[in-house]
Design an enzyme around this catalytic site. Structure first.
Site, PDB file in Angstrom:
ATOM      1  N   LEU A  44      -5.622   0.438 -11.444  1.00  0.00           N
ATOM      2  CA  LEU A  44      -4.199   0.214 -11.687  1.00  0.00           C
ATOM      3  C   LEU A  44      -3.497   1.455 -12.246  1.00  0.00           C
ATOM      4  CD1 LEU A  44      -4.534  -3.364 -13.197  1.00  0.00           C
ATOM      5  CD2 LEU A  44      -4.021  -2.707 -10.824  1.00  0.00           C
ATOM      6  N   HIS A  48       1.537  -0.162  -9.808  1.00  0.00           N
ATOM      7  CA  HIS A  48       1.165  -1.573  -9.983  1.00  0.00           C
ATOM      8  C   HIS A  48       1.890  -2.160 -11.193  1.00  0.00           C
ATOM      9  CE1 HIS A  48      -2.669   0.143  -8.154  1.00  0.00           C
ATOM     10  NE2 HIS A  48      -2.342  -0.793  -7.286  1.00  0.00           N
ATOM     11  N   LYS A 162       6.259   1.420  -1.377  1.00  0.00           N
ATOM     12  CA  LYS A 162       5.426   2.537  -0.946  1.00  0.00           C
ATOM     13  C   LYS A 162       4.736   2.163   0.372  1.00  0.00           C
ATOM     14  CE  LYS A 162       1.585   5.405  -2.052  1.00  0.00           C
ATOM     15  NZ  LYS A 162       0.399   4.623  -1.652  1.00  0.00           N
ATOM     16  N   ARG A 200      -5.674   6.449  -4.675  1.00  0.00           N
ATOM     17  CA  ARG A 200      -6.381   7.526  -3.972  1.00  0.00           C
ATOM     18  C   ARG A 200      -6.092   8.904  -4.575  1.00  0.00           C
ATOM     19  NH1 ARG A 200      -5.210   3.949   0.189  1.00  0.00           N
ATOM     20  NH2 ARG A 200      -7.058   3.191   1.283  1.00  0.00           N
TER      21      ARG A 200
HETATM   22  P1  AMP Z   1      -2.910  -1.485  -3.747  1.00  0.00           P
HETATM   23  O1  AMP Z   1      -3.689  -1.713  -5.005  1.00  0.00           O
HETATM   24  O2  AMP Z   1      -2.881  -0.064  -3.311  1.00  0.00           O
HETATM   25  O3  AMP Z   1      -3.255  -2.465  -2.652  1.00  0.00           O
HETATM   26  O4  AMP Z   1      -1.405  -1.806  -4.119  1.00  0.00           O
HETATM   27  C1  AMP Z   1      -1.027  -3.047  -4.665  1.00  0.00           C
HETATM   28  C2  AMP Z   1       0.479  -3.136  -4.667  1.00  0.00           C
HETATM   29  O5  AMP Z   1       1.020  -2.072  -5.442  1.00  0.00           O
HETATM   30  C3  AMP Z   1       1.081  -3.005  -3.253  1.00  0.00           C
HETATM   31  O6  AMP Z   1       2.154  -3.918  -3.120  1.00  0.00           O
HETATM   32  C4  AMP Z   1       1.573  -1.578  -3.243  1.00  0.00           C
HETATM   33  O7  AMP Z   1       2.658  -1.371  -2.368  1.00  0.00           O
HETATM   34  C5  AMP Z   1       2.007  -1.396  -4.688  1.00  0.00           C
HETATM   35  N1  AMP Z   1       2.042   0.027  -5.019  1.00  0.00           N
HETATM   36  C6  AMP Z   1       1.051   0.930  -4.851  1.00  0.00           C
HETATM   37  N2  AMP Z   1       1.462   2.156  -5.217  1.00  0.00           N
HETATM   38  C7  AMP Z   1       2.754   2.029  -5.606  1.00  0.00           C
HETATM   39  C8  AMP Z   1       3.739   2.938  -6.090  1.00  0.00           C
HETATM   40  N3  AMP Z   1       3.475   4.233  -6.229  1.00  0.00           N
HETATM   41  N4  AMP Z   1       4.959   2.468  -6.386  1.00  0.00           N
HETATM   42  C9  AMP Z   1       5.239   1.139  -6.233  1.00  0.00           C
HETATM   43  N5  AMP Z   1       4.351   0.224  -5.793  1.00  0.00           N
HETATM   44  C10 AMP Z   1       3.126   0.658  -5.481  1.00  0.00           C
END
Ligand code: AMP
Length: 296
Positions: A44, A48, A162, A200
C-alpha cells in the site's frame, strides 16, 4: 459485539474466509452505513490511501481487500516479483481506521479453478491499449472483480484513475452483471517529482525512480502544448522524449476519457480527452495518464 454510538466497531476486523466476511457484513448491512470497498493488491502507498480515506471520510463502513490476483498477470515474472509486505500493510490500514480487511487465499477466490469467468462484452476495451499489450489481463480483472463484488456486495466501489482502462472495464462488468454498486474514480496520486505512485515503483533503483519523472514531465509538456500542435506532432514529440534509455515507451495515445477510444485528431471541445501511456523502465512497466481537457 462492541459497537460505538456512530455504528463503528472499535477495532479492525481481518477475514481470510468468505463465510467469515459475509456473516460479519450481514450484521453491518443492518446498520445505517453504506459499505465502501477498496480492492487492492497490497504494498500500500498513498494512491491506495487516498481511496481508503475517501471511503472512510464519506462515512462508509470501509472494506479493503488485499489479494494479488494471479489471473490478471500476463507475465509470471511480474507476479513472482510483486511485493507483498503484508504486516506493514495491516499496520497502515489499522492506523487509517479501516473497518474490515479481507485477505483471501487463491482457494477461497477460485475454489473451482480459474477457468470460469463472466463473458462481459468489453468491445474495443478488450483489445486496445493495455489489453493489446497485456493479453488476458482484463479477463483476469473481470474474473476477480466479479468474485469480489459478488462476495462483498458494496454500495460504493473506489478505484484510481491511474488505471483508467480498468475503471472502464469494471464499469462494463457492473452493468453486465447488474451489481448494485456505484463506481467512484479518484485522481492519480504522485511522488513529489511527478511519477505516479505504484507498488511497482519499489522495483526501480533510486536513480531510475528519479529519472522516471520523465513520464509525468512528458504528459505535462503535452498538456501545455495541447492546442498548438496536431495529435501526430504531439505524439511523436512525446515518444521521442520517452525513448531515452533506460526508458522505452510502449504506447502514447490520445483517447476519449470516458470510453478510451483512440483519437487520431483533436475532437470537439465537448469531448473529454486524456493521454494514456505505458513506458518500460528496464524490466518494470509503468503506466500513467493525464486529462487534456482544461488545457489552455
Ligand atoms: P493495485 O493495488 O495496484 O491493484 O491498485 C488498487 C487500487 O488503487 C486501484 O483502483 C488503482 O487504480 C488504485 N491506485 C493505484 N495507484 C494509484 C495512484 N497512484 N493514484 C490513485 N489510485 C491509485
Amino acid at each position: 459485539m462492541n459497537i460505538t454510538g456512530d455504528h463503528k466497531y472499535n477495532y479492525m476486523f481481518l477475514f481470510k474466509s468468505i463465510s467469515g466476511l459475509q456473516s460479519h457484513l450481514a450484521e453491518v448491512r443492518g446498520m445505517s452505513k453504506a459499505i465502501g470497498f477498496v480492492p487492492t493488491m497490497g504494498a500500500l502507498h498513498d494512491g491506495h490511501t487516498s481511496l481508503i480515506t475517501r471511503s472512510i471520510e464519506s462515512g462508509n463502513y470501509t472494506v479493503v481487500s488485499i489479494y494479488v490476483n494471479p489471473t490478471q498477470f500476463n507475465e509470471s515474472d511480474d507476479l513472482a516479483k510483486y511485493p507483498r509486505p503484508i504486516s506493514d500493510d495491516l499496520v497502515k490500514l489499522n492506523r487509517l481506521g479501516v473497518d474490515v480487511v479481507f485477505l483471501p487465499t487463491d482457494e477461497e477466490i477460485y475454489p473451482d479453478g480459474t477457468q470460469t469467468a463472466p463473458d462481459v462484452p468489453l468491445g474495443h476495451l478488450g483489445n486496445t491499449l493495455e489489453a493489446a499489450f497485456r493479453p488476458g489481463h482484463f479477463e483476469g480483472v473481470v474474473q476477480v472483480m466479479d468474485r469480489f463484488l459478488g462476495i462483498v456486495r458494496p454500495d460504493i466501489l473506489f478505484m484510481g484513475n491511474k488505471d483508467l482502462q480498468q475503471i472502464a472495464v469494471v464499469r462494463k462488468l457492473i452493468e453486465f452483471a447488474n451489481f448494485k454498486c456505484k463506481l467512484v474514480g479518484l485522481p492519480i496520486i504522485r511522488e513529489p517529482h511527478g511519477l505516479a505512485r505504484s507498488s511497482r515503483n519499489e522495483r526501480l533503483t533510486p536513480a531510475d525512480r528519479e529519472a522516471a519523472a520523465v513520464i509525468y514531465n512528458t504528459l505535462m509538456e503535452t498538456y501545455q502544448k495541447y492546442h498548438r500542435f496536431t495529435f501526430p506532432q504531439l505524439k511523436q514529440a512525446a515518444l521521442d522524449r520517452l525513448t531515452t534509455p533506460p526508458f522505452r515507451p510502449e504506447y502514447f495515445e490520445f483517447v476519449r476519457t470516458d470510453t478510451l477510444e483512440i483519437l487520431e485528431a483533436r475532437p470537439d471541445d465537448a469531448v473529454p480527452v486524456s493521454v494514456v501511456t505505458a513506458v518500460w523502465c528496464r524490466d518494470v512497466r509503468l503506466i500513467d495518464n493525464m486529462e487534456m481537457s482544461g488545457s489552455e
